[in-house]
Scaffold this active site. Sequence first.
Site, PDB file in Angstrom:
ATOM      1  N   ARG A 196       0.809  -1.215   0.000  1.00 26.36           N
ATOM      2  CA  ARG A 196       0.000   0.000   0.000  1.00 26.36           C
ATOM      3  C   ARG A 196       0.847   1.271   0.000  1.00 26.36           C
ATOM      4  O   ARG A 196       0.398   2.342   0.427  1.00 26.36           O
ATOM      5  CB  ARG A 196      -0.989   0.003   1.179  1.00 26.36           C
ATOM      6  CG  ARG A 196      -1.917  -1.215   1.203  1.00 26.36           C
ATOM      7  CD  ARG A 196      -3.117  -1.007   2.095  1.00 26.36           C
ATOM      8  NE  ARG A 196      -4.001   0.043   1.605  1.00 26.36           N
ATOM      9  CZ  ARG A 196      -4.886  -0.107   0.620  1.00 26.36           C
ATOM     10  NH1 ARG A 196      -4.981  -1.254  -0.032  1.00 26.36           N
ATOM     11  NH2 ARG A 196      -5.661   0.909   0.260  1.00 26.36           N
ATOM     12  N   LEU A 197       2.058   1.160  -0.509  1.00 25.76           N
ATOM     13  CA  LEU A 197       2.926   2.333  -0.670  1.00 25.76           C
ATOM     14  C   LEU A 197       2.747   2.848  -2.096  1.00 25.76           C
ATOM     15  O   LEU A 197       3.648   2.773  -2.934  1.00 25.76           O
ATOM     16  CB  LEU A 197       4.385   1.960  -0.385  1.00 25.76           C
ATOM     17  CG  LEU A 197       4.653   1.457   1.040  1.00 25.76           C
ATOM     18  CD1 LEU A 197       6.125   1.062   1.202  1.00 25.76           C
ATOM     19  CD2 LEU A 197       4.279   2.532   2.058  1.00 25.76           C
TER      20      LEU A 197
END
Length: 217
Positions: A196-197
């Site tokens: 989720r970066l």
Amino acid sequence: MSIRSKLSSLVTLGRGVVGGLSEKTAGSDPITLFREWFDAAKRAGIYLPESMSVATATPEGRPSARMMLLKGVSERGFEFYTNYDSRKGSELDANPYAALVFHWSTLQRQVRIEGAVTRMSAEESNAYFQSRPRGSQLGAWASQQSSVLAERDELDRRFHKYKTEYAKGDIPLPPFWGGLRLRPERIEFWQGRINRLHDRLLYTRKGVRWTVERLSP
């Protein structure tokens, strides 16, 4: 989705998720980048890649949103068509700003667009209107979009009324129907990444140029 589309989707998804979105590969022109992403969504076989959320608001700031279809994009802006007397049309008359969101989940990509909205010319609106299927043209005349219907039959009666009235020849452009063009002031590209970066690049219009900033996911 065809096998070819599935393979194209997987390749595009892999490049995006693994390779990400860098300032170097994104370039300095967000319209060019949007077209590249839009074409990738079409090649991936995504159903209605032109689908977008269109958000408007009243002068008091009360928002409303609905799904619509993008009908054109150029350096002048993003184009879509509607009944000017609809809720969105009325809100845009009073508060001429809107936000668009494209979401291509298969590719883990989003594009968010904000800007001022103006009506397109009658000539532009008529050119598109005449390209629509005849039934859709009649539907534009029949529907008093966003108004309350006492019953479904009321809409059907209006449709058949105009079907009879315009049984021959071209159907004219309704005076209350036409195109809208959003001139973007901000365009954000969102590329999903592992853990989720995600990558988020925000383009902001500064006169005739665009600045680019990276946002935290």
